[in-house]
Scaffold this motif. Structure first.
Motif, short mmCIF file in Angstrom:
data_model
loop_
_atom_site.label_atom_id
_atom_site.label_comp_id
_atom_site.label_asym_id
_atom_site.label_seq_id
_atom_site.Cartn_x
_atom_site.Cartn_y
_atom_site.Cartn_z
N UNK A 78 12.09 5.04 2.00
CA UNK A 78 12.53 4.26 3.15
C UNK A 78 13.80 3.52 2.81
N UNK A 79 13.80 2.82 1.67
CA UNK A 79 15.00 2.08 1.29
C UNK A 79 14.91 1.70 -0.17
N UNK B 132 8.84 3.23 -0.25
CA UNK B 132 8.54 4.58 0.21
C UNK B 132 7.33 4.58 1.12
N UNK B 133 7.22 5.64 1.91
CA UNK B 133 6.04 5.86 2.74
C UNK B 133 5.32 7.08 2.21
N UNK B 134 4.02 6.93 2.01
CA UNK B 134 3.17 8.01 1.55
C UNK B 134 2.21 8.34 2.69
N UNK C 34 1.17 -1.96 -2.40
CA UNK C 34 1.02 -1.56 -1.00
C UNK C 34 1.40 -2.72 -0.09
N UNK C 35 2.32 -2.45 0.82
CA UNK C 35 2.75 -3.47 1.79
C UNK C 35 2.06 -3.31 3.14
N UNK C 36 1.73 -2.08 3.50
CA UNK C 36 1.10 -1.85 4.79
C UNK C 36 0.42 -0.50 4.86
N UNK D 64 2.84 2.27 3.28
CA UNK D 64 4.16 1.81 2.85
C UNK D 64 3.96 1.03 1.57
N UNK D 65 4.71 1.43 0.53
CA UNK D 65 4.55 0.79 -0.78
C UNK D 65 5.91 0.58 -1.43
#
Length: 122
Positions: free
Chosen positions: A52-53, A69-71, A97-99, A116-117
């Motif tokens: 993601x960024x 990143x998104x997994x 893990x953020x979300x 999202x991690x």
């Protein structure tokens, strides 16, 4: 129905990474029969990864960088319990893990989980 079968194959084909979700849990007891808590593997699954960024943080004269990143993984009874109190182990690194949310894969709604991690790249 043929279209949804092709979508399923395409989505499943992109799950080209292996991640382990770790959970802080009881891993044994000590000599006093007290629980020993530590990070331990909760579930190992195939995943798709999309960066993601990346960014740099400046704090108190120190520089730090991170990668977000998104997994995407298949939904299951266990994967539906993943939350930000868990963490990921992937490619030799630990990801916070953020979300966690239900993946929106077109007509495949409800079959995937999106995590999202972020990890430090220092």
């Amino acid at each position: 129905m043929v279209g949804s079968g092709l979508m399923a194959k395409r989505s499943a084909g992109s799950l080209d990474r292996t991640i382990t979700v770790e959970r802080y849990q009881v891993v044994g007891t000590n000599d006093f029969n007290e629980d020993i808590l530590d990070w331990a593997g909760f579930i190992t699954v195939r995943a798709a990864r999309r960066d993601v960024s990346d960014g740099e943080k400046f704090a108190a004269g120190q520089t730090g960088s991170s990668l977000r990143s998104r997994f995407v993984i298949r939904a299951s009874t266990k994967s539906k319990t993943i939350s930000p109190v868990d963490r990921l182990s992937y490619d030799g690194g630990i990801w916070n893990i953020e979300g966690v949310k239900e993946g929106d894969q077109g007509d495949m709604r409800g079959r995937f989980i999106e995590i999202t991690a972020v990890r430090s790249t220092d």
